[in-house]
Design a protein around this motif. Structure first.
Motif, PDB file in Angstrom:
ATOM      1  N   UNK A 213      38.488  39.734  30.077  1.00  0.00           N
ATOM      2  CA  UNK A 213      37.426  39.842  29.079  1.00  0.00           C
ATOM      3  C   UNK A 213      36.156  39.194  29.607  1.00  0.00           C
ATOM      4  N   UNK A 214      35.602  39.812  30.654  1.00  0.00           N
ATOM      5  CA  UNK A 214      34.390  39.277  31.260  1.00  0.00           C
ATOM      6  C   UNK A 214      33.408  40.420  31.420  1.00  0.00           C
ATOM      7  N   UNK A 215      32.134  40.151  31.165  1.00  0.00           N
ATOM      8  CA  UNK A 215      31.167  41.222  31.393  1.00  0.00           C
ATOM      9  C   UNK A 215      31.036  41.502  32.882  1.00  0.00           C
ATOM     10  N   UNK A 216      30.789  42.725  33.228  1.00  0.00           N
ATOM     11  CA  UNK A 216      30.502  43.112  34.613  1.00  0.00           C
ATOM     12  C   UNK A 216      31.582  42.743  35.628  1.00  0.00           C
ATOM     13  N   UNK A 217      32.834  42.767  35.220  1.00  0.00           N
ATOM     14  CA  UNK A 217      33.879  42.571  36.227  1.00  0.00           C
ATOM     15  C   UNK A 217      35.021  43.541  35.982  1.00  0.00           C
ATOM     16  N   UNK A 218      35.585  43.976  37.068  1.00  0.00           N
ATOM     17  CA  UNK A 218      36.778  44.812  36.948  1.00  0.00           C
ATOM     18  C   UNK A 218      37.934  44.109  37.639  1.00  0.00           C
ATOM     19  N   UNK A 219      37.832  42.786  37.744  1.00  0.00           N
ATOM     20  CA  UNK A 219      38.894  42.016  38.404  1.00  0.00           C
ATOM     21  C   UNK A 219      40.209  42.200  37.659  1.00  0.00           C
ATOM     22  N   UNK A 220      41.294  42.462  38.394  1.00  0.00           N
ATOM     23  CA  UNK A 220      42.595  42.566  37.724  1.00  0.00           C
ATOM     24  C   UNK A 220      43.029  41.198  37.202  1.00  0.00           C
ATOM     25  N   UNK A 221      43.963  41.206  36.272  1.00  0.00           N
ATOM     26  CA  UNK A 221      44.394  39.949  35.660  1.00  0.00           C
ATOM     27  C   UNK A 221      45.135  39.061  36.659  1.00  0.00           C
ATOM     28  N   UNK A 222      45.782  39.687  37.621  1.00  0.00           N
ATOM     29  CA  UNK A 222      46.381  38.882  38.688  1.00  0.00           C
ATOM     30  C   UNK A 222      47.688  38.192  38.334  1.00  0.00           C
ATOM     31  N   UNK A 223      48.275  38.566  37.214  1.00  0.00           N
ATOM     32  CA  UNK A 223      49.572  37.989  36.830  1.00  0.00           C
ATOM     33  C   UNK A 223      50.612  39.098  36.955  1.00  0.00           C
ATOM     34  N   UNK A 224      51.663  38.820  37.704  1.00  0.00           N
ATOM     35  CA  UNK A 224      52.665  39.850  37.945  1.00  0.00           C
ATOM     36  C   UNK A 224      53.997  39.428  37.314  1.00  0.00           C
ATOM     37  N   UNK A 225      54.497  40.248  36.396  1.00  0.00           N
ATOM     38  CA  UNK A 225      55.722  39.882  35.669  1.00  0.00           C
ATOM     39  C   UNK A 225      56.806  40.917  35.937  1.00  0.00           C
ATOM     40  N   UNK A 226      57.998  40.435  36.242  1.00  0.00           N
ATOM     41  CA  UNK A 226      59.085  41.382  36.496  1.00  0.00           C
ATOM     42  C   UNK A 226      60.407  40.839  35.969  1.00  0.00           C
ATOM     43  N   UNK A 227      61.378  41.725  35.854  1.00  0.00           N
ATOM     44  CA  UNK A 227      62.711  41.314  35.413  1.00  0.00           C
ATOM     45  C   UNK A 227      63.375  40.535  36.543  1.00  0.00           C
ATOM     46  N   UNK A 228      64.115  39.501  36.205  1.00  0.00           N
ATOM     47  CA  UNK A 228      64.824  38.715  37.211  1.00  0.00           C
ATOM     48  C   UNK A 228      66.231  39.233  37.438  1.00  0.00           C
TER      49      UNK A 228
END
Ligand SMILES: *[C@@H]1O[C@H](CO)[C@@H](O)[C@H](O)[C@H]1NC(C)=O
Ligand SMILES: *[C@@H]1O[C@H](CO)[C@@H](O)[C@H](O)[C@H]1NC(C)=O
Ligand SMILES: *[C@@H]1O[C@H](CO)[C@@H](O)[C@H](O)[C@H]1NC(C)=O
Ligand SMILES: *[C@@H]1O[C@H](CO)[C@@H](O)[C@H](O)[C@H]1NC(C)=O
Length: 257
Positions: A213-228
């Motif tokens: 939720x930032x103006x002028x950015x398309x940066x990905x959230x960078x959090x990767x979640x997976x099943x263990x």
């Protein structure tokens, strides 16, 4: 003789199912070899520093800690990897070294709370403002309640599996009937528990179409979640137990001991 083979087959399956569930239960209770590898969900935070940097003009300090033994939840710094088990969650600074939170019966899967309580306070506030508010990752109440309900299903399912296995050892039609009932009940409970976990992990992991939720950015959230691995073991335990129902049922109807 055929009856004996049938019972033996059922017992092996029920035993395999119980063994798998025991592995699931020990996941993340500490950081030694076997428990370390087993978790219901894995949250990889290594990309989040980049996302956070996009929100702040200054160079960031102390987002991550490299101290493997620093306690969790004290705002000391984020770890690279968070793994959630049925009784606790552990956070790792690299592939081997980390520390675990206190154990609780029916630990709730609250990944957002876990990571924000490790972030230094000011970064925790920024995180609250840049992560979209409608992602499941932030819905700790829903995730906590669902995972706790799933825990009880898995615990009861494990107990049913043990009862099915034990009663199946005494060889007569009545105990085979009891084994059949408990194998069926255990299968249903494991199915519900595994399904709940699968749903909440999938929902939490879907950041798709969401951006910071930032103006002028398309940066990905960078959090990767997976099943263990623990979740796959749980599905395996369910599969073994439901297959064991057939030979238990055949033994119950045909055994002439
Ligand atoms: C975590 O994510 C990073 C990239 O963001 C990747 O390089 C790393 O291998 C991942 N770690 C694990 C254990 O999956
Ligand atoms: C790491 O954390 C532990 C526990 O808080 C502390 O005793 C130790 O001094 C820390 N090590 C470093 C290098 O900061
Ligand atoms: C964990 O347990 C220890 C010892 O029982 C206690 O001192 C500490 O406050 C607990 N931490 C949390 C976060 O509950
Ligand atoms: C976003 O970009 C637009 C157009 O490039 C610019 O006018 C605006 O000032 C930028 N906003 C921020 C917060 O940088």
């Amino acid at each position: 003789m055929r009856g004996e083979v049938c019972v033996a087959f059922a017992s092996v399956l029920a035993f395999a199912s119980m063994l798998l569930m025991i592995f699931v239960h020990v996941g993340q209770i500490n950081t030694s070899n076997v428990p370390r590898g087993i978790s219901m969900a894995v949250v990889n935070m290594s990309g989040y520093g980049v996302a956070l940097q996009a929100a702040i003009p200054d160079t960031l300090f102390g987002i991550y800690t490299t101290n493997a033994s620093a306690p969790l939840g004290d705002g000391i710094g984020l770890r690279q990897l968070y793994k959630f088990g049925l009784y606790s969650h552990c956070a790792y600074v690299d592939s081997k070294n980390g520390t675990c939170a206190n154990q609780t019966i029916g630990e709730q899967f609250r990944p957002y709370d876990a990571v924000t309580s490790d972030l230094p306070a000011n970064y925790s506030l920024i995180t609250a403002s840049i992560l979209p508010s409608d992602i499941t990752f932030r819905d700790s109440k829903y995730l906590g309640q669902s995972s706790k309900a799933a825990y009880w299903m898995l615990l009861l399912g494990t107990i049913c599996t043990a009862i099915a296995l034990i009663t199946g050892i005494a060889k007569n039609n009545l105990t085979f009937f009891v084994s059949t009932i408990f194998a069926v009940a255990g299968s249903i409970l494991l199915l519900i528990g595994a399904s709940i976990w699968t749903v909440i992990v999938n929902k939490t992991a879907s950041f798709n179409d969401h951006l910071l939720q930032l103006p002028n950015t398309t940066a990905p959230i960078g959090i990767d979640i997976s099943a263990g691995t623990g979740l796959f073991l749980t599905w395996g335990a369910f599969a073994c137990l439901i297959v064991s129902v057939v030979p238990y049922m055949i033994s119950c109807c045909t055994y002439r001991g």
